[in-house]
Design an enzyme around this catalytic site. Structure first.
Site, PDB file in Angstrom:
ATOM      1  N   HIS A  12     -12.897  -0.427  -0.401  1.00 40.78           N
ATOM      2  CA  HIS A  12     -14.013   0.536  -0.318  1.00 40.78           C
ATOM      3  C   HIS A  12     -13.866   1.367   0.957  1.00 40.78           C
ATOM      4  CE1 HIS A  12     -18.428   1.400  -1.326  1.00 40.78           C
ATOM      5  NE2 HIS A  12     -18.202   2.075  -0.205  1.00 40.78           N
ATOM      6  N   HIS A  14     -13.967   5.592   2.084  1.00 35.27           N
ATOM      7  CA  HIS A  14     -14.095   7.025   1.748  1.00 35.27           C
ATOM      8  C   HIS A  14     -13.075   7.787   2.593  1.00 35.27           C
ATOM      9  CE1 HIS A  14     -18.012   6.449  -0.345  1.00 35.27           C
ATOM     10  NE2 HIS A  14     -18.053   5.398   0.443  1.00 35.27           N
ATOM     11  N   GLU A 195     -27.605  -0.676  -1.839  1.00 34.47           N
ATOM     12  CA  GLU A 195     -27.469  -0.411  -0.399  1.00 34.47           C
ATOM     13  C   GLU A 195     -28.823   0.118   0.100  1.00 34.47           C
ATOM     14  OE1 GLU A 195     -24.973   2.970   0.527  1.00 34.47           O
ATOM     15  OE2 GLU A 195     -24.612   2.342   2.598  1.00 34.47           O
ATOM     16  N   ASP A 273     -15.833   1.120   4.691  1.00 36.21           N
ATOM     17  CA  ASP A 273     -16.655   2.238   4.221  1.00 36.21           C
ATOM     18  C   ASP A 273     -16.240   3.569   4.887  1.00 36.21           C
ATOM     19  OD1 ASP A 273     -18.602   3.183   2.493  1.00 36.21           O
ATOM     20  OD2 ASP A 273     -20.306   2.497   3.683  1.00 36.21           O
ATOM     21  N   ASP A 274     -16.688   3.807   6.107  1.00 41.13           N
ATOM     22  CA  ASP A 274     -16.400   5.047   6.840  1.00 41.13           C
ATOM     23  C   ASP A 274     -16.138   4.659   8.297  1.00 41.13           C
ATOM     24  OD1 ASP A 274     -17.462   6.943   4.607  1.00 41.13           O
ATOM     25  OD2 ASP A 274     -19.114   5.564   4.967  1.00 41.13           O
TER      26      ASP A 274
END
Ligand code: ADE
Ligand code: ZN
Length: 327
Positions: A12, A14, A195, A273-274
């Site tokens: 996961h 981005h 989330e 994630d980021d």
């Protein structure tokens, strides 16, 4: 062996969200774009809450204007991931940002990203696969166009379809057409849920979109019957604890439900994630999990195997990854 050296699998991530702040600042300078408003005095990204984060994310992404920009981004991101011990990664890609959902333009972006990924694989031994992701707050019509881009380019590299963005915009069922289209093209499915909305959002994503993985999904913990369902059905959770703590879904690492979900038999995986937005890396996630829950190398090895089993890649690639994970 230190946690830094453990081989890792990340499901996961981005791609734009993994752009180092320095990289984005450099592109902004080259293109004479003023992005000063999105950075803190120390140079890191600055935002006040999740919705502001989405705005800052999209502003930073606005300097990525060509396939070559995305090739450079892919090189920069994979270098960081490989340095953290990641041997296999899946990244979310959005035709919204890559060519404005025009299939011809999207193909060019995809080719550039894929070539950069192949270079990184040859150099650093990290394998990447792509998951096309529609953006929930852009609405169902754009999601349809995004799904058509995904369906046109589905194959051995572009292997999945998902949805990210503001979970409070619309309902999963609004996006069912896009997910049906992607499924019919042979893409495997995941959706961000649980989330910013509660357990009912996870159940709705499973029921309406028929996904096999959930991005985050952590708020399932608020409904024991749903936790049982996730465990029984083997639904894989792409858990990003550092993201959840940075964005305030949970106040601190000890309060995060990943250990309880795992203890209840759910298939949990760990991702960033980021990462630059949340001041994290896969090594930092592992270190914080070890501190908070006492997880050791055997726990992380099991998590990596769960991740490899759940990866949206072909079985030859999966076997190769599992071999590299074997102690
Ligand atoms: N896009 C990038 N990061 C995201 C997150 N944590 N939730 C939803 N959409 C996102
Ligand atoms: Zn995400």
């Amino acid at each position: 062996m230190s946690l830094a050296a453990l081989p890792k699998v990340e499901l996961h991530l981005h791609l734009e969200g993994a752009a180092p702040a320095d990289f984005v600042r450099g592109l902004a300078r080259e293109k004479s774009v003023d992005l000063s408003g999105i950075f803190a005095p120390d140079g890191s990204y600055s935002y006040t809450d999740f919705w502001h984060f989405l705005h800052v994310y999209e502003t930073a992404t606005s300097v990525l204007k060509t396939p070559e920009d995305y090739a450079r981004l892919t090189r920069a991101v994979l270098e960081e991931s490989a340095a953290a011990g990641v041997i296999y990664s899946e990244t979310f890609l959005s035709p919204d940002f890559c060519g404005g959902r025009d299939v011809g333009a999207w193909r060019e972006y995809l080719t550039a990203i894929r070539e950069a990924a192949e270079e990184a694989e040859a150099r650093d031994g990290i394998t990447l696969r792509g998951i096309v992701t529609c953006i929930r707050h852009f609405g169902p019509e754009k999601a349809r166009e995004t799904a058509l881009c995904a369906a046109e380019t589905a194959g051995d590299w572009l292997t999945g379809f998902g949805i990210a963005g503001d979970e409070r915009a619309g309902e999963p069922g609004d996006f069912a057409w896009a997910f049906d289209c992607a499924r019919e093209a042979g893409l495997r499915l995941t959706a961000h849920a649980g989330e910013w909305r509660g357990p009912e959002s996870v159940a709705a994503a499973l029921d309406a979109l028929k996904v096999e993985r959930i991005g985050h999904g952590v708020r399932a913990i608020e409904d024991p019957a749903l936790v049982d369902r996730l465990a029984e059905d083997g639904v894989v959770l792409e858990v990003c604890p550092g993201s959840n703590v940075a964005l305030g879904v949970y106040p601190d690492w000890r309060a995060h439900p990943i250990d309880r979900l795992r203890g209840a038999g759910c298939k949990v995986t760990v991702s960033t994630d980021d990462p630059p937005f949340f001041h994290t890396t896969m090594v930092r996630e592992y270190d914080r999990l070890a501190d908070a829950f006492g997880w050791d190398e055997d726990d992380f090895a099991a998590i990596a195997r769960t991740s490899a089993d759940a990866a949206f890649c072909d079985d030859t690639t999966r076997s190769r990854i599992l071999e590299r994970l074997a102690p």
